[in-house]
Design an enzyme around this catalytic site. Structure first.
Site, PDB file in Angstrom:
ATOM      1  N   GLU A   1      59.716  70.154 121.862  1.00 26.29           N
ATOM      2  CA  GLU A   1      58.526  70.439 122.680  1.00 26.29           C
ATOM      3  C   GLU A   1      58.249  69.279 123.617  1.00 26.29           C
ATOM      4  O   GLU A   1      57.927  69.458 124.778  1.00 26.29           O
ATOM      5  CB  GLU A   1      57.305  70.681 121.779  1.00 26.29           C
ATOM      6  CG  GLU A   1      56.060  71.176 122.541  1.00 26.29           C
ATOM      7  CD  GLU A   1      55.123  70.076 123.022  1.00 26.29           C
ATOM      8  OE1 GLU A   1      54.111  70.389 123.647  1.00 26.29           O
ATOM      9  OE2 GLU A   1      55.403  68.871 122.797  1.00 26.29           O
ATOM     10  N   GLU A   2      58.384  68.062 123.073  1.00 26.06           N
ATOM     11  CA  GLU A   2      58.017  66.877 123.870  1.00 26.06           C
ATOM     12  C   GLU A   2      58.845  66.751 125.151  1.00 26.06           C
ATOM     13  O   GLU A   2      58.296  66.479 126.210  1.00 26.06           O
ATOM     14  CB  GLU A   2      58.106  65.615 123.010  1.00 26.06           C
ATOM     15  CG  GLU A   2      57.065  65.558 121.883  1.00 26.06           C
ATOM     16  CD  GLU A   2      55.626  65.448 122.382  1.00 26.06           C
ATOM     17  OE1 GLU A   2      55.395  65.494 123.596  1.00 26.06           O
ATOM     18  OE2 GLU A   2      54.725  65.313 121.526  1.00 26.06           O
TER      19      GLU A   2
ATOM     20  N   ASP B 198      50.121  64.005 116.988  1.00 24.25           N
ATOM     21  CA  ASP B 198      50.921  64.868 117.864  1.00 24.25           C
ATOM     22  C   ASP B 198      52.379  64.780 117.448  1.00 24.25           C
ATOM     23  O   ASP B 198      53.061  63.813 117.792  1.00 24.25           O
ATOM     24  CB  ASP B 198      50.746  64.409 119.314  1.00 24.25           C
ATOM     25  CG  ASP B 198      51.555  65.253 120.292  1.00 24.25           C
ATOM     26  OD1 ASP B 198      52.150  66.255 119.876  1.00 24.25           O
ATOM     27  OD2 ASP B 198      51.587  64.895 121.490  1.00 24.25           O
TER      28      ASP B 198
ATOM     29  N   ASP C  65      48.719  72.334 118.051  1.00 21.61           N
ATOM     30  CA  ASP C  65      49.656  71.239 118.303  1.00 21.61           C
ATOM     31  C   ASP C  65      49.052  69.946 117.782  1.00 21.61           C
ATOM     32  O   ASP C  65      49.242  69.604 116.610  1.00 21.61           O
ATOM     33  CB  ASP C  65      49.973  71.194 119.801  1.00 21.61           C
ATOM     34  CG  ASP C  65      50.985  70.134 120.172  1.00 21.61           C
ATOM     35  OD1 ASP C  65      51.250  69.246 119.360  1.00 21.61           O
ATOM     36  OD2 ASP C  65      51.520  70.171 121.297  1.00 21.61           O
TER      37      ASP C  65
ATOM     38  N   HIS D 263      51.336  59.565 122.131  1.00 16.97           N
ATOM     39  CA  HIS D 263      52.732  59.298 122.514  1.00 16.97           C
ATOM     40  C   HIS D 263      53.151  57.828 122.383  1.00 16.97           C
ATOM     41  O   HIS D 263      54.051  57.379 123.087  1.00 16.97           O
ATOM     42  CB  HIS D 263      53.019  59.802 123.933  1.00 16.97           C
ATOM     43  CG  HIS D 263      53.097  61.300 124.016  1.00 16.97           C
ATOM     44  ND1 HIS D 263      53.535  61.974 125.127  1.00 16.97           N
ATOM     45  CD2 HIS D 263      52.815  62.262 123.108  1.00 16.97           C
ATOM     46  CE1 HIS D 263      53.498  63.288 124.902  1.00 16.97           C
ATOM     47  NE2 HIS D 263      53.063  63.486 123.683  1.00 16.97           N
TER      48      HIS D 263
ATOM     49  N   HIS E  75      55.115  72.412 117.297  1.00 13.41           N
ATOM     50  CA  HIS E  75      56.412  71.748 117.324  1.00 13.41           C
ATOM     51  C   HIS E  75      56.509  70.751 116.180  1.00 13.41           C
ATOM     52  O   HIS E  75      55.495  70.353 115.602  1.00 13.41           O
ATOM     53  CB  HIS E  75      56.678  71.084 118.676  1.00 13.41           C
ATOM     54  CG  HIS E  75      55.748  69.983 119.099  1.00 13.41           C
ATOM     55  ND1 HIS E  75      56.107  68.660 119.072  1.00 13.41           N
ATOM     56  CD2 HIS E  75      54.491  70.011 119.597  1.00 13.41           C
ATOM     57  CE1 HIS E  75      55.115  67.924 119.556  1.00 13.41           C
ATOM     58  NE2 HIS E  75      54.116  68.706 119.872  1.00 13.41           N
TER      59      HIS E  75
HETATM   60 ZN   LIG Z   1      52.445  67.957 120.876  1.00 11.25          ZN
END
Ligand SMILES: [Zn+2]
Length: 732
Positions: free
Chosen positions: A400-401, A363, A429, A531, A353
């Protein structure tokens, strides 16, 4: 490798020209799994040319660009990243386009969490900027929230539920503590956050707060950012709580692509939307809430890393939460880039993504930086005269998230074409957070990952990636942040484990819904900023991969795996290995089927029989394929044979889906209903046994037996084709 496959591998070496089964590729006199010996040399030359191209400086500049601004799904910045990616792929010689879907998605309008008793204190404090890292001062970083939390307002006392797993709630029950009408507070880790929300909802909590405990990915794991790679006290883990274990993707278009004219259900009818307000906070805010809880001490292993004794609650703490979420149809932008092969009827897909919570250096951008290097290398091969045998499709997913939106909608919209053309899907990913390689794959493709890892050098030690991987996996502890690939168990004692595919990234719709054989790989290390605002370029440069050599190494691995699948004479799927994994799963379930339940035992007999049938078919197929030589194969036969080989995974799909979550079609793998990221094997029957539900067990066992029998028949068709080719040839 398993002993069965080793046996067939040995037969092939002695009498047969084609390397297919599970013997290590490098011991075959330079043979390569899936290639006729006469083509192995040119394949090796092509691979070594490719391996010379990926470059750390290029990967670094890709990452710098990708992380130059926050680029969350649904924002204009995410659209800009998609435009830039399209241009990059075009510059490498790919045919690239942007595909847009319209999905039901929320923006946080108001997010309020405050302590109202024993004293008033505003919480939901944002992440603090740090001086050494200018990115952390950018005001465009989104406030922390859990996507797909409903709007809602609640004031209630608080109960601590540890990680919020089914076992944790059972423990609370036994201690006489209930969350009904309360705000549950759970720490991150051990399961997917959507499961925490689902379980809090099932136990009638009025709201849920999820926090990052310093024991899990903060100061008890190691030095915190900016002095180390772990989560500082103000760091928050954003993330979706969509019930992806029901189905991922747009809540309003389950099973079909979210095109403008798609038929949409009402939000109230969506089955993957959570129902109680849920909100992530940092450790410092959790401190303010947890220190006032009273009631019993927590069980010893529930104690986290904050400097006081944790209590279950409720107690003096009372919390007011107010969430206002703006749900709307919003656009997402996938990028699809194709390098057309001589045979456009067979596709090798790679994907990651591009949307990120904030900057998303690890990420997902590390994976994208690597994919771009892989694409540049493939493009250079084309420029120097190579033409891919099969079409290579590079996919950059948006959304995606929030819940695998971009990949799921594209797979749903293109399922028929994918099921005709896709040979494999390769995902990366969180591509690089450190030096430790790991992978997950469908059982038929595990050995090819090991083959390639044996041939690529680890940039620090100069030994092979495989050697370092093997050493590390034998001493590996589980990742503390709960986002690493599922806990790995070697499928064969002594072998380096390649994990099973659960959920948690974009391979899910390919594998679980469309039955496309899939792989997932990357390099991991100490990574506590998942995140958060701090997952940025500075973090990667200081801690993750300061010289970007692991990025370049991953591009070599991805590129080599791609070439192996793209150029193979006979696709290197190892169905003997698949069958022996299935046999082990059958005997594990067998041990759970209790004797008094006569019905269960007889349902299970049909599955055992089908498993034996599959093992026999896989052996016959390996032998028949091993006996063919290039002269026997017309291009048409070869194409047909390879198509059939790639479609065996699809015959393991159950058309009507798993009972209770019909989007999931794979009879052998699904994300666990109460684990979320981790894979459940033979999910239908195992979860029916968990729930003690014999009626469902019976339905799932008969669907599973039928799927195994279909796979056996498909393999028999493959060996039939191979034998026919051999007979036709000897008759000439
Ligand atoms: Zn990811």
């Amino acid at each position: 490798m398993n002993h069965l496959a080793r046996r067939y591998g040995a037969i092939i070496v002695l009498t047969m020209p084609l390397v297919l089964s599970s013997a290590p590729g490098k011991d075959q006199n330079g043979g390569i799994r899936g290639f006729f010996p006469e083509r192995a040399k040119s394949e090796r030359a092509l691979e070594s040319k490719l391996q010379g191209i990926p470059d750390a400086a290029h990967a670094e500049s890709n990452l710098r660009h990708l992380t130059s601004q926050p680029h969350r799904a649904g924002t204009e910045a995410s659209h800009q990243v998609a435009e830039w990616l399209r241009a990059q792929y075009q510059s490498f010689g790919f045919d690239a386009e942007i595909v847009t879907y319209s999905v039901w998605m929320a923006e946080p309008r108001e997010v309020k969490v405050e302590l109202v008793a024993p004293s008033k204190k505003a919480l939901a404090t944002p992440e603090q900027p740090v001086d050494v890292d200018r990115y952390t001062a950018d005001t465009r970083a989104v406030m922390a929230f859990n996507t797909y939390s409903p709007s809602g307002e609640v004031t209630a006392p608080v109960v601590y539920v540890n990680y919020g797993t089914p076992e944790d709630y059972a423990e609370l029950d036994s201690l006489g503590v209930s969350v009904q009408g309360k705000i549950a507070i759970a720490r991150y880790g051990h399961n997917y956050r959507g499961i925490k929300s689902k379980l809090a909802e099932e136990h009638k909590a009025a709201g849920l707060i999820i926090f990052s405990d310093p024991a899990d990915d903060g100061y008890m794991a190691g030095d915190v950012f900016p002095n180390g790679p772990w989560r500082p006290m103000s760091g928050i883990q954003r993330g979706s709580i969509l019930y992806t274990e029901d189905h991922p993707g747009d809540p309003l278009t389950p099973g079909v692509g979210a095109t403008p004219d798609a038929k949409r259900i009402k939000p109230a009818d969506a089955t993957n939307l959570p129902h109680i307000p849920t909100m992530p906070i940092n450790a410092q805010d959790a401190w303010a809430i947890l220190e006032h809880l009273s009631g019993p001490h927590v069980p010893r292993n529930w104690q986290g890393g904050l400097p006081f004794t944790y209590h279950l609650g409720p107690g003096k703490s009372e919390v007011h939460m107010k969430l206002v979420m703006d749900f709307e149809q919003r656009p997402i932008y996938d990028v699809l880039a194709k390098l057309r092969g001589s045979d456009d009827g067979q596709w090798i897909l790679l994907g990651n993504h591009h949307d990120a919570w904030v900057y998303g250096a690890a990420d997902p951008s590390s994976g994208t930086a690597v994919m771009l290097e892989t694409a540049r290398a493939l493009g250079e091969l084309v420029r120097s005269g190579w033409k891919p045998r099969r079409t290579i499709v590079m996919c950059e997913w948006d959304g995606e998230e929030p819940g695998l939106l971009g990949s799921t909608e594209w797979v749903e919209a293109n399922r028929a074409e994918l099921q005709t053309k896709a040979v494999a899907y390769i995902n990366t990913d969180v591509g690089v957070t450190g030096p430790n390689f790991s992978a997950g794959a469908t059982p038929s493709l595990k050995e090819i990952v090991r083959d390639v890892a044996r041939e690529i050098k680890d940039p620090q030690s100069g030994r092979s990636v495989y050697d370092i991987w093997r050493e590390h996996s034998s001493q590996k502890k589980s990742a503390p942040n709960g986002i690493a690939r599922p806990e790995l168990k070697a499928e064969t004692p002594g072998e380096t484990p390649v994990g099973a595919l659960g959920a948690g990234s974009d391979f899910c719709p390919f594998f679980d819904f469309a039955g496309v054989p899939s792989l997932d790989m990357g390099f991991s290390g100490d990574y506590g900023v998942y995140h958060s605002l701090y997952d940025d370029f500075y973090w990667m440069k200081q801690f993750g991969d300061p010289t970007f050599v692991y990025h370049a190494t991953l591009a070599r691995i991805l590129g080599t795996v791609t070439l192996r699948l793209d150029e193979a004479d006979v696709l290197p799927f190892d169905y003997s290995a698949y069958a022996s994994e299935i046999t082990r799963m059958i005997s594990d379930v067998n041990a759970r089927v209790r004797e008094p339940k006569g019905a269960e035992a007889s349902d299970w007999k049909a599955v055992s029989d089908a498993g034996e049938q599959l093992t026999a078919s896989a052996s016959r197929t390996a032998a028949a394929l091993g006996a063919i030589s290039p002269a026997m194969l017309s291009p048409a036969t070869q194409r047909e044979l390879n198509r059939a080989l790639a479609s065996v995974e699809q015959s393991l799909l159950v058309p009507e889906g798993l009972v209770g979550r019909t989007w999931y079609k794979h009879a052998i793998f699904a994300p666990g209903s109460y684990a979320g990221y981790a894979a459940e094997v033979m999910p239908g029957v195992n979860e029916a046994l968990d729930r003690n539900d014999p009626a469902t067990f019976q339905r799932e066992a008969s669907a599973l037996a039928a799927a195994l029998a279909r796979a056996a028949v498909r393999l028999d068709e493959v060996s039939g084709m191979a034998k026919t080719a051999a007979v036709a040839h000897s008759g000439q």
